[in-house]
Design an enzyme around this catalytic site. Structure first.
Site, PDB file in Angstrom:
ATOM      1  N   GLU A 187       0.843  -1.219   0.000  1.00 23.43           N
ATOM      2  CA  GLU A 187       0.000   0.000   0.000  1.00 23.43           C
ATOM      3  C   GLU A 187       0.871   1.260   0.000  1.00 23.43           C
ATOM      4  O   GLU A 187       0.842   2.039   0.942  1.00 23.43           O
ATOM      5  CB  GLU A 187      -0.886   0.009   1.259  1.00 23.43           C
ATOM      6  CG  GLU A 187      -1.768  -1.209   1.441  1.00 23.43           C
ATOM      7  CD  GLU A 187      -2.436  -1.260   2.828  1.00 23.43           C
ATOM      8  OE1 GLU A 187      -2.083  -0.445   3.711  1.00 23.43           O
ATOM      9  OE2 GLU A 187      -3.307  -2.118   3.022  1.00 23.43           O
ATOM     10  N   ARG A 190       3.284  19.854   6.494  1.00 19.68           N
ATOM     11  CA  ARG A 190       4.261  18.910   7.045  1.00 19.68           C
ATOM     12  C   ARG A 190       5.369  19.571   7.876  1.00 19.68           C
ATOM     13  O   ARG A 190       5.696  19.060   8.954  1.00 19.68           O
ATOM     14  CB  ARG A 190       4.869  18.032   5.935  1.00 19.68           C
ATOM     15  CG  ARG A 190       3.816  17.190   5.189  1.00 19.68           C
ATOM     16  CD  ARG A 190       4.443  16.207   4.220  1.00 19.68           C
ATOM     17  NE  ARG A 190       5.160  15.171   4.924  1.00 19.68           N
ATOM     18  CZ  ARG A 190       6.469  15.106   5.070  1.00 19.68           C
ATOM     19  NH1 ARG A 190       7.253  15.994   4.493  1.00 19.68           N
ATOM     20  NH2 ARG A 190       7.015  14.143   5.761  1.00 19.68           N
ATOM     21  N   CYS A 244      -1.153  33.633  10.111  1.00 20.99           N
ATOM     22  CA  CYS A 244      -0.843  34.228  11.408  1.00 20.99           C
ATOM     23  C   CYS A 244      -0.569  33.164  12.465  1.00 20.99           C
ATOM     24  O   CYS A 244      -1.391  32.926  13.351  1.00 20.99           O
ATOM     25  CB  CYS A 244      -1.984  35.147  11.827  1.00 20.99           C
ATOM     26  SG  CYS A 244      -2.223  36.431  10.602  1.00 20.99           S
ATOM     27  N   TYR A 278       1.117  13.972   0.772  1.00 22.19           N
ATOM     28  CA  TYR A 278       0.690  14.642   2.008  1.00 22.19           C
ATOM     29  C   TYR A 278       0.913  16.153   1.932  1.00 22.19           C
ATOM     30  O   TYR A 278       1.217  16.795   2.919  1.00 22.19           O
ATOM     31  CB  TYR A 278       1.396  14.021   3.237  1.00 22.19           C
ATOM     32  CG  TYR A 278       1.203  12.530   3.287  1.00 22.19           C
ATOM     33  CD1 TYR A 278      -0.033  12.002   3.641  1.00 22.19           C
ATOM     34  CD2 TYR A 278       2.225  11.647   2.943  1.00 22.19           C
ATOM     35  CE1 TYR A 278      -0.240  10.630   3.641  1.00 22.19           C
ATOM     36  CE2 TYR A 278       2.030  10.277   2.948  1.00 22.19           C
ATOM     37  CZ  TYR A 278       0.798   9.777   3.298  1.00 22.19           C
ATOM     38  OH  TYR A 278       0.592   8.425   3.306  1.00 22.19           O
TER      39      TYR A 278
HETATM   40  C1  LIG Z   1      -1.053   6.084   5.183  1.00 22.84           C
HETATM   41  C2  LIG Z   1      -1.151   4.637   4.935  1.00 22.84           C
HETATM   42  C3  LIG Z   1      -0.422   4.046   3.896  1.00 22.84           C
HETATM   43  C4  LIG Z   1       0.577   4.791   3.050  1.00 22.84           C
HETATM   44  O1  LIG Z   1       1.683   5.204   3.774  1.00 22.84           O
HETATM   45  P1  LIG Z   1       2.965   5.807   2.993  1.00 22.84           P
HETATM   46  O2  LIG Z   1       3.923   6.103   4.066  1.00 22.84           O
HETATM   47  O3  LIG Z   1       2.503   7.036   2.298  1.00 22.84           O
HETATM   48  O4  LIG Z   1       3.420   4.767   2.047  1.00 22.84           O
HETATM   49  C5  LIG Z   1      -0.631   2.696   3.641  1.00 22.84           C
HETATM   50  N1  LIG Z   1      -1.485   1.966   4.399  1.00 22.84           N
HETATM   51  C6  LIG Z   1      -2.192   2.503   5.423  1.00 22.84           C
HETATM   52  C7  LIG Z   1      -3.107   1.653   6.193  1.00 22.84           C
HETATM   53  C8  LIG Z   1      -2.048   3.839   5.714  1.00 22.84           C
HETATM   54  O5  LIG Z   1      -2.726   4.362   6.742  1.00 22.84           O
END
Ligand SMILES: *Cc1c(COP(=O)(O)O)cnc(C)c1O
Length: 419
Positions: free
Chosen positions: A272, A314, A344, A372
């Protein structure tokens, strides 16, 4: 390298950033599609032989034009809300390639996911499993579930983005997971399809991923004793990128280790990734409004730009470091500047103490802002969010227009009446 200098001026995929600023104004997000596509291909190749499915994490950057292009490459998607599922559908993504993460899925989210036939709910608690089961019964369609386990692995990353330790709110411990799987497997309304985890973000080493996968395989064995099998193992995202001087995650080494750890198991590997695919592709393009050089020793030099913490939070939120490049360094003398926005808040900075040769009116590129960035943006200080531009080999297009103040005020009522 999507961003490179030519004749001293910073270009993206051959397009001068100054030309994009002229066309759409500043601040603006700019994304290089070739960069995203190449990162996707690199990860896909590295994971060859694992039966991999790359489920792009939509929360990193949910721009519809990016999602549509990723869908065309065959990507799956990792979502954390019904809104993100809607994004995937609008972009032409295949719901049967969607995994749904998050600790607080609402009834509406769950119903939407079941009706769309998503690949898996990554279930984060016993109560959520109950809720999914009862909604599946009401809807009359089986829900596909994985349990998100918390493998208690130290990802060696920032405490705000570590998610796989037992003190984090995410997932369930492996021993409880066995009990939940037994319940799910016995249910007429649920299909057990996988095991999931996600241990954190911005992880530079292979070892935490190996440990996490070992944890999942241990659970596969434990489930096997009860005759429960899974189709896929989802090791989450969190693949690290280089912002400053971090060690880059070696994707080929990662692939090798994961292949070796999986061995001859039949389960497919899901990942993911969010940041890895989009961070380096993006910049936040901003213009210097004012220079406020230090009036005396002990003061700081401030470059006030037209982008702010509402556009890119960030640095303010995590103390994150983003490189800042002058798009066309002119004749100005080089100094150490704090690059700050108009909001501000003292925390409204994009970068501190950077050596830059800038004059008022100059363009700056805040680098590695594709992940992000826009997605964590807000309208704080009633600031319309910037446009999003996508660059291809043959030019650039506006994928999201600049917001207007009218867009922001649309839902507000000046003199609300009692119902
Ligand atoms: C945020 C998130 C990701 C992605 O994270 P990265 O650091 O952007 O790769 C994958 N899986 C879950 C469950 C997340 O919450």
């Amino acid at each position: 390298m999507p961003y490179a200098r030519s004749g001293g001026e910073l270009h993206v995929d051959g397009v001068p950033l100054a030309r994009i600023a002229d066309a759409v104004g500043t601040p603006a997000y700019v994304y290089s599609w070739p960069s995203v596509r190449d990162r996707y291909a690199e990860l896909d190749t590295a994971l060859d032989g694992t039966g991999q499915r790359i489920c792009y994490s939509v929360k990193a950057n949910g721009n519809l034009a990016l999602l549509a292009r990723l869908a065309k490459l065959g990507a799956g998607f990792d979502i954390v809300s019904g809104g993100e599922l809607e994004r995937v559908l609008r972009a032409g993504g295949d719901p049967s390639r969607v995994v749904f993460s998050g600790v607080g899925k609402s009834v509406e989210d769950i119903d939407f996911g079941i009706k769309c036939g998503i690949d898996a709910f990554n279930v984060e608690s016993a109560s959520e499993l109950d809720r999914i089961e009862s909604r599946a019964r009401v809807i009359g369609r089986k829900a596909r579930v994985s349990i998100r386990v918390n493998p208690d692995v130290d990802a060696h990353t920032h405490p705000y983005i570590a998610t796989g330790l037992k003190e984090n709110k995410f997932g369930v411990p492996a021993d409880l997971a066995v009990e939940l799987y037994r319940r799910a497997a016995a249910s007429a309304d649920l299909y057990v399809v996988g095991i999931a985890c996600h241990i954190g973000s911005q992880i530079a080493q292979v070892e935490p991923f190996r440990e996490a996968l070992c944890g999942l395989l241990g659970l596969v064995d434990a489930l096997g004793k009860f005759g429960i099998a899974v189709e896929h193992l989802d090791i989450g995202g969190g693949f690290g990128i280089v912002y400053e001087d971090e060690t880059p995650l070696d994707l080929d080494a990662l692939g090798q280790v994961l292949r070796a750890t999986l061995g001859r198991r039949p389960a497919k590997l899901y990942v993911e990734p969010g940041r890895l695919l989009v961070a380096e592709a993006g910049i936040l393009l901003t213009r210097v409004e004012y220079l406020k050089p230090a009036p005396a020793p002990g003061y700081r030099n401030f470059a006030v730009v037209d982008a702010a913490m509402n556009d890119l939070i960030r640095p303010a939120l995590y103390g994150a470091w983003h490189a800042v490049d002058a798009v066309a360094p002119g004749g100005a003398p080089s100094k150490h500047w704090d690059v700050v926005g108009p909001v501000c808040e003292t925390g409204d900075f994009l970068a501190l103490d950077r050596e830059l040769a800038v004059a008022e009116g100059d363009l700056l590129a805040i680098r590695e802002a594709g992940a992000y960035g826009f997605s964590q943006g807000s309208n704080y200080n009633t600031r319309p969010r910037p446009p999003e531009v996508i660059v291809d080999e043959d030019g650039f297009t506006v994928a999201r227009k600049r917001e207007t103040v009218a867009d922001l005020l649309r839902l507000e009522i000046t003199t609300p009446e009692r119902p």
